[in-house]
Design an enzyme around this catalytic site. Structure first.
Site, PDB file in Angstrom:
ATOM      1  N   LYS A   1       0.829  -1.211   0.000  1.00  0.00           N
ATOM      2  CA  LYS A   1       0.000   0.000   0.000  1.00  0.00           C
ATOM      3  C   LYS A   1       0.864   1.261   0.000  1.00  0.00           C
ATOM      4  CE  LYS A   1      -3.626  -2.502   2.481  1.00  0.00           C
ATOM      5  NZ  LYS A   1      -4.489  -2.520   3.690  1.00  0.00           N
TER       6      LYS A   1
ATOM      7  N   TYR B   1     -12.113  -2.945  -3.022  1.00  0.00           N
ATOM      8  CA  TYR B   1     -12.695  -3.102  -1.684  1.00  0.00           C
ATOM      9  C   TYR B   1     -14.219  -3.153  -1.742  1.00  0.00           C
ATOM     10  CZ  TYR B   1      -8.199  -2.400   0.691  1.00  0.00           C
ATOM     11  OH  TYR B   1      -6.922  -2.533   1.173  1.00  0.00           O
TER      12      TYR B   1
ATOM     13  N   GLU C   1      -9.693 -10.639  -7.437  1.00  0.00           N
ATOM     14  CA  GLU C   1      -8.720  -9.542  -7.352  1.00  0.00           C
ATOM     15  C   GLU C   1      -7.650  -9.658  -8.439  1.00  0.00           C
ATOM     16  OE1 GLU C   1      -7.412  -9.690  -3.267  1.00  0.00           O
ATOM     17  OE2 GLU C   1      -9.400  -9.151  -2.509  1.00  0.00           O
TER      18      GLU C   1
HETATM   19  P1  CMP Z   1      -6.800  -5.133   4.009  1.00  0.00           P
HETATM   20  O1  CMP Z   1      -6.205  -6.479   4.293  1.00  0.00           O
HETATM   21  O2  CMP Z   1      -6.374  -4.433   2.784  1.00  0.00           O
HETATM   22  O3  CMP Z   1      -8.385  -5.261   4.016  1.00  0.00           O
HETATM   23  C1  CMP Z   1      -9.243  -4.196   4.337  1.00  0.00           C
HETATM   24  C2  CMP Z   1      -8.482  -3.015   4.856  1.00  0.00           C
HETATM   25  O4  CMP Z   1      -9.273  -2.075   5.552  1.00  0.00           O
HETATM   26  C3  CMP Z   1      -7.476  -3.480   5.890  1.00  0.00           C
HETATM   27  O5  CMP Z   1      -6.436  -4.156   5.253  1.00  0.00           O
HETATM   28  C4  CMP Z   1      -7.116  -2.165   6.557  1.00  0.00           C
HETATM   29  O6  CMP Z   1      -6.203  -1.382   5.779  1.00  0.00           O
HETATM   30  C5  CMP Z   1      -8.468  -1.475   6.551  1.00  0.00           C
HETATM   31  N1  CMP Z   1      -9.204  -1.665   7.803  1.00  0.00           N
HETATM   32  C6  CMP Z   1      -9.813  -2.780   8.234  1.00  0.00           C
HETATM   33  N2  CMP Z   1     -10.434  -2.563   9.394  1.00  0.00           N
HETATM   34  C7  CMP Z   1     -10.220  -1.269   9.691  1.00  0.00           C
HETATM   35  C8  CMP Z   1     -10.615  -0.437  10.769  1.00  0.00           C
HETATM   36  N3  CMP Z   1     -11.366  -0.889  11.770  1.00  0.00           N
HETATM   37  N4  CMP Z   1     -10.200   0.838  10.762  1.00  0.00           N
HETATM   38  C9  CMP Z   1      -9.459   1.310   9.740  1.00  0.00           C
HETATM   39  N5  CMP Z   1      -9.054   0.574   8.689  1.00  0.00           N
HETATM   40  C10 CMP Z   1      -9.431  -0.697   8.675  1.00  0.00           C
END
Ligand code: CMP
Length: 136
Positions: A10, A50, A127
């Protein structure tokens, strides 16, 4: 069973100069890089990636974050690659992720957690098709 999984390094990984460090962990584990590209994505691509989170409260700032600068998208391949990558990544919240994991060693945030890895075979297929259509 050999699998492919979609990984994102990221924008925090790129901004902090950790691309090489994180890639080295995946390579050292034995995973093979099938495709890799640096991209600066727009909101539409973030929403597509997402899709299951777009209605969540945490999503608007997450969208701002993932579109805030370049990221590196890659496809990794290897035995049980989906689960292996998620184990290497560690728990979502970098503050709680176990030492020895990428997030546990290098991240201190729930949002800016350096890496994304597909969470299932279905997610990986979706994805990979989204990011690297020529591999689908
Ligand atoms: P990722 O594995 O990319 O999947 C969803 C993403 O949302 C996660 O990693 C985090 O970057 C983000 N994320 C998930 N839960 C939260 C949360 N409670 N607050 C902020 N960001 C979150």
């Amino acid at each position: 069973m050999s699998q492919r999984t979609l990984v994102l390094l990221k924008p925090d990984t790129v901004r902090r100069g950790l691309v090489g460090t994180v890639l080295a962990r995946f390579e050292a584990k034995g995973l093979r890089i099938v495709a890799m590209e640096q991209r600066h994505i727009d909101a539409a691509q973030a929403d597509a990636h997402y899709a299951e989170h777009v209605e969540r409260d945490f999503y608007p700032p997450l969208r701002d974050f993932v579109t805030s600068g370049p990221l590196v998208a890659l496809v990794l391949e290897g035995d049980q690659a989906i689960e292996v990558v998620r184990t290497l990544n560690g728990a979502t919240d970098g503050r709680k992720a176990a030492p020895g994991t990428i997030r546990g060693d290098l991240a201190l945030s729930n949002r800016e957690n350096l890496v994304h890895g597909s969470d299932s075979e279905e997610s990986a297929a979706r994805e990979i098709a989204l990011w690297f259509p020529h591999l689908a």
